[in-house]
Design an enzyme around this catalytic site. Structure first.
Site, PDB file in Angstrom:
ATOM      1  N   GLY A   9       0.705  -1.256   0.050  1.00 36.25           N
ATOM      2  CA  GLY A   9       0.041  -0.089   0.118  1.00 36.25           C
ATOM      3  C   GLY A   9       0.862   1.214   0.088  1.00 36.25           C
ATOM      4  CG  ASN A  10       3.053   2.266   3.275  1.00 33.65           C
ATOM      5  OD1 ASN A  10       2.340   3.315   3.297  1.00 33.65           O
ATOM      6  ND2 ASN A  10       3.631   1.595   4.191  1.00 33.65           N
ATOM      7  CE  LYS A 122      -1.119  -3.162   7.482  1.00 36.52           C
ATOM      8  NZ  LYS A 122      -0.125  -3.972   7.331  1.00 36.52           N
ATOM      9  CE  LYS A 206       1.218  -5.643   0.613  1.00 38.40           C
ATOM     10  NZ  LYS A 206       1.951  -5.164   1.770  1.00 38.40           N
ATOM     11  CE  LYS A 264       6.509  -4.793   3.143  1.00 42.81           C
ATOM     12  NZ  LYS A 264       5.214  -4.857   3.004  1.00 42.81           N
TER      13      LYS A 264
HETATM   14  N1  LIG Z   1      15.131  -4.295   7.523  1.00 43.44           N
HETATM   15  C1  LIG Z   1      14.385  -3.546   6.770  1.00 43.44           C
HETATM   16  N2  LIG Z   1      14.825  -3.630   5.438  1.00 43.44           N
HETATM   17  C2  LIG Z   1      14.283  -2.811   4.511  1.00 43.44           C
HETATM   18  N3  LIG Z   1      13.025  -2.163   4.859  1.00 43.44           N
HETATM   19  C3  LIG Z   1      13.039  -1.896   6.198  1.00 43.44           C
HETATM   20  C4  LIG Z   1      13.365  -2.640   7.210  1.00 43.44           C
HETATM   21  N4  LIG Z   1      12.953  -2.295   8.305  1.00 43.44           N
HETATM   22  C5  LIG Z   1      11.747  -1.558   7.935  1.00 43.44           C
HETATM   23  N5  LIG Z   1      11.622  -1.318   6.576  1.00 43.44           N
HETATM   24  C6  LIG Z   1      10.882  -0.227   6.076  1.00 43.44           C
HETATM   25  O1  LIG Z   1       9.765  -1.056   5.333  1.00 43.44           O
HETATM   26  C7  LIG Z   1       9.195  -0.382   4.563  1.00 43.44           C
HETATM   27  C8  LIG Z   1       8.171  -1.305   3.726  1.00 43.44           C
HETATM   28  O2  LIG Z   1       7.211  -1.660   4.513  1.00 43.44           O
HETATM   29  P1  LIG Z   1       5.594  -0.985   4.402  1.00 43.44           P
HETATM   30  O3  LIG Z   1       6.044   0.357   4.260  1.00 43.44           O
HETATM   31  O4  LIG Z   1       4.931  -1.664   5.225  1.00 43.44           O
HETATM   32  O5  LIG Z   1       5.619  -1.436   2.809  1.00 43.44           O
HETATM   33  P2  LIG Z   1       4.179  -1.739   1.760  1.00 43.44           P
HETATM   34  O6  LIG Z   1       3.146  -0.838   2.376  1.00 43.44           O
HETATM   35  O7  LIG Z   1       4.783  -1.304   0.580  1.00 43.44           O
HETATM   36  O8  LIG Z   1       3.910  -3.148   1.963  1.00 43.44           O
HETATM   37  C9  LIG Z   1      10.290   0.364   3.900  1.00 43.44           C
HETATM   38  O9  LIG Z   1      10.036   1.374   3.154  1.00 43.44           O
HETATM   39  C10 LIG Z   1      11.499   0.489   4.800  1.00 43.44           C
HETATM   40  O10 LIG Z   1      11.273   1.785   5.368  1.00 43.44           O
HETATM   41  N1  LIG Z   2      -3.478  -4.111   4.556  1.00 45.34           N
HETATM   42  C1  LIG Z   2      -2.088  -4.094   4.270  1.00 45.34           C
HETATM   43  O1  LIG Z   2      -1.312  -4.755   4.692  1.00 45.34           O
HETATM   44  O2  LIG Z   2      -1.619  -2.669   3.803  1.00 45.34           O
HETATM   45  P1  LIG Z   2      -0.408  -2.110   3.506  1.00 45.34           P
HETATM   46  O3  LIG Z   2       0.496  -3.137   2.405  1.00 45.34           O
HETATM   47  O4  LIG Z   2      -0.573  -0.693   3.169  1.00 45.34           O
HETATM   48  O5  LIG Z   2       0.392  -1.984   4.913  1.00 45.34           O
END
Ligand SMILES: Nc1ncnc2c1ncn2[C@@H]1O[C@H](COP(=O)(O)OP(=O)(O)O)[C@@H](O)[C@H]1O
Ligand SMILES: NC(=O)OP(=O)(O)O
Length: 311
Positions: A9-10, A122, A206, A264
């Site tokens: 989502g980000n 979350k 997700k 993740k």
């Molecule tokens: N160990 C790590 N390695 C890489 N990224 C990391 C780590 N720890 C935290 N992050 C952060 O996690 C982010 C990705 O997670 P998130 O923002 O939840 O992604 P998305 O919304 O794309 O699923 C990256 O932009 C980074 O800032």
């Molecule tokens: N629902 C969910 O996991 O959204 P993000 O990927 O934006 O965190």
């Protein structure tokens, strides 16, 4: 091959970007170009995040003077499935002329007694500086937590158990249809004592839903696409180091933050441990290279596992 991709989502709306529709649609088009490359070669199932977007809709709903009470998070989650799903559907149809693409509204079963319901983790919505975040938390009854250098609202995120419409998704992907499903991890629902479904106030992760879905659909690979090229050791410090090819065992020795990279890594490890197949974490615009094993963090059962690029 059958591949499931979980899209961040980000990655569709970067931290600090304005949540305008045209800007997000541009990001979705970039994602669709990368995903279309995979769809030309493989059966493809796509799930997407909704953290930033569900927060925007929650703020709108809280500010609507016509409402007696703001829309609950399950309803807002379904709204994000419709909105992001529509953007994805259109972008994928334009990138894959002649191919059938479908976007589904899906529900994900969770436990009514999941302890995560009492411990919000979350991240949703936009980022704030600390003072603004704490003011909004006070005004709206939110919980806010640090997200990197920013502050952000957090909501409960129970563990996904099963996507309710899994059989239907399997039938569609078997027919060669590109399926966009379980957006935002699926709308969280519980079954009452009469077996009826009911939505609950939460946002499912997700990546964790994607892992379960990839396993249940017997996918050969599970890709988690986000805004960083690789998982890093010592992230955010001068000793930061990219991780290339790794195993669940190695990843489980490290610590990752709960609201971002943690789920993740957990989702990728679980898929690899349960299926013996490959998972990967990497950048949205490198999907094909990641599947080949030439980009991203590749997670396999052991270090000698043959990558597609080396076969
Ligand atoms: N160990 C790590 N390695 C890489 N990224 C990391 C780590 N720890 C935290 N992050 C952060 O996690 C982010 C990705 O997670 P998130 O923002 O939840 O992604 P998305 O919304 O794309 O699923 C990256 O932009 C980074 O800032
Ligand atoms: N629902 C969910 O996991 O959204 P993000 O990927 O934006 O965190």
């Amino acid at each position: 091959m059958r591949v499931l991709v979980a899209l961040g989502g980000n990655a569709l709306l970067r931290r600090g970007q304005k949540p305008d529709a045209d800007l997000q649609q541009d990001n979705v088009r970039v994602a669709a170009t990368s995903l279309a490359e995979l769809a030309r070669e493989h059966e493809l199932v796509i799930t997407h995040g909704n953290g930033p977007q569900v927060g925007v809709l929650a703020l709108e709903s809280a500010d609507d003077p016509n409402l007696t009470r703001p829309y609950p998070l399950d309803t807002l989650g379904a709204q994000t499935q419709g909105m992001i799903g529509y953007w994805m559907l259109q972008a994928l149809q334009n990138a894959l002329p002649g191919r059938q693409v479908i976007c589904m509204i899906n529900q994900t079963l969770v436990s009514a007694v999941d302890p995560a319901l009492a411990d919000p983790t979350k991240f949703v919505g936009q980022v704030y500086d600390r003072a603004e975040g704490e003011r909004l938390a006070e005004e709206n009854g939110w919980t806010v937590k640090p997200d990197g250098p920013y502050w952000r609202r957090v909501v409960p995120s129970p563990a996904p158990q099963r996507v309710v419409e899994t059989r239907l998704i399997r039938n569609l992907v078997r027919d060669g249809i590109v399926v966009v499903c379980a957006g935002g991890g699926g709308v969280p629902v519980i079954r009452d004592d009469k077996g009826r479904l009911r939505g609950i106030e939460a946002v499912v992760d997700k990546d964790l839903t994607g892992s379960i879905l990839a396993e249940t659909l017997e996918c050969d690979a599970f890709l988690i696409l986000t805004d960083v090229p690789r998982v890093m050791r010592n992230f955010g410090t001068p000793e930061q180091q990219e991780i290339g090819h790794t195993t669940p065992h190695e990843l489980r020795e490290l610590d990752f933050p709960a609201g971002s990279m943690g789920p993740k890594v957990e989702a990728a490890c679980r898929f690899v441990e349960t299926t013996g197949d490959m998972a990967a974490i990497g950048r949205l615009d490198q999907a094909s290279d990641i599947l080949q094993g030439t980009a991203g963090t590749i997670v396999t059962p052991n270090a000698t596992w043959p990558l597609a690029s080396t076969l």
